[in-house]
Design an enzyme around this catalytic site. Sequence first.
Site, PDB file in Angstrom:
ATOM      1  N   SER A 159       0.906  20.302 -22.453  1.00  0.00           N
ATOM      2  CA  SER A 159       1.932  21.293 -22.733  1.00  0.00           C
ATOM      3  C   SER A 159       2.698  21.647 -21.458  1.00  0.00           C
ATOM      4  O   SER A 159       3.154  20.739 -20.743  1.00  0.00           O
ATOM      5  CB  SER A 159       1.266  22.515 -23.365  1.00  0.00           C
ATOM      6  OG  SER A 159       2.212  23.396 -23.893  1.00  0.00           O
ATOM      7  N   ARG A 228       3.442  36.082 -29.400  1.00  0.00           N
ATOM      8  CA  ARG A 228       2.250  35.250 -29.494  1.00  0.00           C
ATOM      9  C   ARG A 228       2.068  34.686 -30.909  1.00  0.00           C
ATOM     10  O   ARG A 228       1.647  33.546 -31.076  1.00  0.00           O
ATOM     11  CB  ARG A 228       1.017  36.072 -29.099  1.00  0.00           C
ATOM     12  CG  ARG A 228      -0.289  35.302 -29.096  1.00  0.00           C
ATOM     13  CD  ARG A 228      -0.269  34.140 -28.135  1.00  0.00           C
ATOM     14  NE  ARG A 228      -1.570  33.533 -27.937  1.00  0.00           N
ATOM     15  CZ  ARG A 228      -1.765  32.442 -27.204  1.00  0.00           C
ATOM     16  NH1 ARG A 228      -0.753  31.847 -26.598  1.00  0.00           N
ATOM     17  NH2 ARG A 228      -2.971  31.943 -27.059  1.00  0.00           N
ATOM     18  N   ASP A 323       1.993  17.022 -33.732  1.00  0.00           N
ATOM     19  CA  ASP A 323       2.539  18.020 -32.810  1.00  0.00           C
ATOM     20  C   ASP A 323       4.046  18.116 -33.015  1.00  0.00           C
ATOM     21  O   ASP A 323       4.771  17.177 -32.714  1.00  0.00           O
ATOM     22  CB  ASP A 323       2.213  17.604 -31.370  1.00  0.00           C
ATOM     23  CG  ASP A 323       2.611  18.655 -30.343  1.00  0.00           C
ATOM     24  OD1 ASP A 323       3.325  19.616 -30.704  1.00  0.00           O
ATOM     25  OD2 ASP A 323       2.203  18.506 -29.173  1.00  0.00           O
ATOM     26  N   HIS A 356       0.080  20.881 -31.926  1.00  0.00           N
ATOM     27  CA  HIS A 356       0.114  20.944 -30.463  1.00  0.00           C
ATOM     28  C   HIS A 356      -1.252  21.313 -29.892  1.00  0.00           C
ATOM     29  O   HIS A 356      -1.639  20.845 -28.825  1.00  0.00           O
ATOM     30  CB  HIS A 356       1.166  21.968 -30.045  1.00  0.00           C
ATOM     31  CG  HIS A 356       1.395  22.024 -28.566  1.00  0.00           C
ATOM     32  ND1 HIS A 356       1.735  20.907 -27.836  1.00  0.00           N
ATOM     33  CD2 HIS A 356       1.317  23.045 -27.683  1.00  0.00           C
ATOM     34  CE1 HIS A 356       1.866  21.253 -26.563  1.00  0.00           C
ATOM     35  NE2 HIS A 356       1.613  22.541 -26.445  1.00  0.00           N
ATOM     36  N   ASP A 357      -1.980  22.137 -30.619  1.00  0.00           N
ATOM     37  CA  ASP A 357      -3.313  22.548 -30.162  1.00  0.00           C
ATOM     38  C   ASP A 357      -4.290  21.378 -30.051  1.00  0.00           C
ATOM     39  O   ASP A 357      -5.388  21.552 -29.504  1.00  0.00           O
ATOM     40  CB  ASP A 357      -3.899  23.594 -31.114  1.00  0.00           C
ATOM     41  CG  ASP A 357      -3.615  25.010 -30.640  1.00  0.00           C
ATOM     42  OD1 ASP A 357      -3.025  25.160 -29.554  1.00  0.00           O
ATOM     43  OD2 ASP A 357      -3.976  25.957 -31.357  1.00  0.00           O
TER      44      ASP A 357
END
Lengths: 600, 600
Positions: A159, A228, A323, A356-357
């Site tokens: 990232s 967040r 992602d 993405h995680d």
Amino acid sequence: MAEIEKKSDGILQTMTVRVIEPEKPLELESGKKLAPVDVAYETYGKLNEAGDNVILICHALSGDAHAASINSPDDSKPGWWDAMVGPGKGIDTDKYFVICSNFLGGCSGTTGPSSINPASGKPYGLEFPIITIADMVKVQKLLLDKLSIKGLLAVIGGSIGGMQVLQWSVAYPDFVKAAIPIATTTYLGAQSIAFDAVGRNAILADSNFADGQYTEGKGPDGGLAIARMIGHITYLSEQGMREKFGRELRNSHNYSYDFNSEFAVETYLDHQGQSFVERFDANSYLYITKAADYFDMGKDYGSLKKAFANTSCRFLAISFTSDWLFTPAQSRTIVDALVANNKDVSFCDISSPYGHDAFLLEPDTLGSFISGFLDAAHRPEANKKSSKTIIHGSSPELDIEQATRIRIDYEEIESLIEPNSTVLDIGCGDGQLLAHLTTEKNIKGMGIELDQDLVRACVNRGLPIIQHDVEQGLENYTDKSYDYVILSQTVQTIKNPEKVFTELLRVGRKVIVSFPNFAHWRCRVQLLFQGKSPVTRQLPFDWCDSPNIHCLSLKDFDRFCRKLSVKVEKRIPLNKTAFSPIRFAPNLFAEQVIYVTSKK
Amino acid sequence: MAEIEKKSDGILQTMTVRVIEPEKPLELESGKKLAPVDVAYETYGKLNEAGDNVILICHALSGDAHAASINSPDDSKPGWWDAMVGPGKGIDTDKYFVICSNFLGGCSGTTGPSSINPASGKPYGLEFPIITIADMVKVQKLLLDKLSIKGLLAVIGGSIGGMQVLQWSVAYPDFVKAAIPIATTTYLGAQSIAFDAVGRNAILADSNFADGQYTEGKGPDGGLAIARMIGHITYLSEQGMREKFGRELRNSHNYSYDFNSEFAVETYLDHQGQSFVERFDANSYLYITKAADYFDMGKDYGSLKKAFANTSCRFLAISFTSDWLFTPAQSRTIVDALVANNKDVSFCDISSPYGHDAFLLEPDTLGSFISGFLDAAHRPEANKKSSKTIIHGSSPELDIEQATRIRIDYEEIESLIEPNSTVLDIGCGDGQLLAHLTTEKNIKGMGIELDQDLVRACVNRGLPIIQHDVEQGLENYTDKSYDYVILSQTVQTIKNPEKVFTELLRVGRKVIVSFPNFAHWRCRVQLLFQGKSPVTRQLPFDWCDSPNIHCLSLKDFDRFCRKLSVKVEKRIPLNKTAFSPIRFAPNLFAEQVIYVTSKK
């Protein structure tokens, strides 16, 4: 150097070191100056005597120096990448000396907007200068200098951490031997900037923000939580969220008919927002996302190709299929620019549902790529021969007849390659041919392969390997960038052979093609007398489950070459057992054939 | 009824009518009661004498009753769907009488949270009861009753409007003749709920929200703007944003190194947020998104299949390829449930880069589907014969030989079909065969086709047609749901014929397959004597650009049928000109062949 030894009880303290003294400020990319600068960092493993086993880990938006292990006996959560970093793990601390530092602008020990501004005696807040990824990397370099590190075996990060990795490769080309940018990009696109901007807007619009001069416990918590939450949606994939939450309700089967959070995904986001507010600083969020938005290697260097021109490390770029924040396409852009520069680059788009995680949630798969790549980078000679043979095709199991066929094909192809040449192997399988050519003929090779496991096998051999479908073309490979392009036993499975073959002839001085001959006498006899689609040793598939989507003979390929004005330099008809070419009526007696072709 | 005439000057006033009087409250899905209820609406075009040309348009989150035309001479913006609704447009007001009303809970004339609560004399705010899509539709029905509308030719809407369309089809099955749900879903997934929840959180967390009792000009503008910004990101596609904004800076080539909006995409979002705040009510935003989150037809009826069981209208479902908010997969779920119920449904996933907003931004393509479908629904008999013939394959241009071949094939197939039977035509092209069978044999037909233009041609013929790749299987088609399944000239282009054929045999009582014979004597001769891959009238392609990925003969297909334990009821070998089957050595002399098969 005394403090950078591994602690015996497995408990680590984050350390802090001053890298910029008040009297000698750091010059930032914006032109502004900053001093002093302190850096929080942790280290794992031991520096070896040669000092050549150092790995720097760069963290992402919400990370910190605490990458692995625990900080105290009652630390309930180990570091953010503990699944990847440790003895025997993907980044093996038994082999490597690993450093991770909180980046500039962060809020976990390194100087950032919550640090005291010496000019006012109060926290900087919005008085903190805008910082960039390049500034962060500069400060990391100062830390390494402080620790007397003379060079990095590798710099690794996902990232925003991956942005730092890329920046390292261009800013300190001689300092870095290998770079592993994961789930990252050389620039954010409009959608990602938009998400960042809305998150910042939520913070800036919070009535508690107070122009950044909020006090502890009275900050813009609502705004930060919303930022967040938005972030978290973008870190997961749609599929991942669907499977994890679906439309599940938190407490009941029935709707509550009010505005309380009731869907499981809502309470999950509430929790993520709340726990983030407790550990993160809103001003840091503003500065870090801005740094990410500003990162644009192409802009900085005129073009992405130019940006990578002076790099000298080898690269392993990794993306994840699901992602959508830092997309596989963006990683491919990095790879394309490196390929256009003829750099040593490998790439895999790892199949994962975690979005993405995945860079945090796929430690096994990711680790298997990283560990092989690090080993190859650290001890290049040890790797090439050791790997298990898998050969072409996604199945590791081959019958002996197939294996023989491929071996004959390979031996013949090998004899055609000049020593010290450059070779691009399309559909290179596990890299057997390339590895052999590297050892025996000292070629400089690069492989292209679709199957993830085969790509990993090549990475483990230390071969540059790019996961790519050749049907998409080879746009970023420059003209005549390889002495040889090899297309072994693949042309009959390609949808658009004309397009692909034209591309290969552009990229290679010579193109070596091998394929099974559809006009072998056995095929002719079967169609003539039995009236059925041929099934032979070379064409072992029934019509309804054949991977071969074209039937072609030597004659067909000859005509194809004439049509494309291609020069046939050699035509080597082979059969199953003969290790020497067939001279008589090859279109009738050859089971397979190898062509050496070039552009007229 | 006096007021529902088209105004002569093209200027329309939004009208308001009370549909629920204070003394007789509306019972809501939540169990709460609401009164009074006023509805704002507009109408376009003229009600015909039969009263059978009424179309109801349902609007989406931020829409209102003002769908088309202008409201005053100085109205700078026409209605939100003006590109679609008007004389000669996709929804042709020269033919149809169109009604659009602001939905319950809205803030543009219909009763909603900003209306005065008779109990307090103040705006409802959060005292307004939670409403659902079903409640909205109930109120729309009350409006139509008030206007003495006896039935709807069609109900049409995109996004949340599409949810209302679906609800109409199940709540008032006898009232609706055709339903066009566009870019919609029967339930939101976790990701969409998450985006809605964050938007609501931003409003609820705004210090000006005052528990919903904010006053005009002092509302939660910051929160509402953030909600709208998040929404806007989800309405566009990544590709669309990239192409529209990229990393363009608003005013300069250089970064400003501050937190002002500088990327073009940031200022775009600022603008969208700001202009939304000026025209929309934050409380309405809360109620409408909650209604969308709650919508779940499967939950309401036990399963999605059950939900649609009692519908009696024909459906045209439309999605857009780049829509990631209301995805094509979600539209396919609607279609699957309708198919499982054997309903009359057509579906197209329109190719567009505009994301969810495509339902507003693709008026030409969308309009061409809608207008054809409406015409067919309104005057079923007129459509079937009129359409231009396109036949199979994506190219409308066919040479005479090909056309003859297909005609022979079709005539032969037609002779095999029993009158009044049900027929599923896989790869049905423009629907020529199905239309003919419908007219001549009174069959009930359904087509499956991949190409968008051919799908549209079928819609224009009034044929149920689903855009689908048969390689994906036919999971939602029940066993033996068709008397005949036709696979004409397609089996040789299918990747996995075994899987597909097994599916067809499950779905159809009989499967009729036709394909070119690879073992025709011309093919045999070419391979035998010329040693090349055959190119014949029936197989007119060179090896390198053939859409045919399998070569099969009668003998191959016989073996295939034996392998799958399929009963071959008839085998009709044909050649180019003979309109009667070939009796002698068919595998040698037939250029093509038709099989009638069934499960043993």
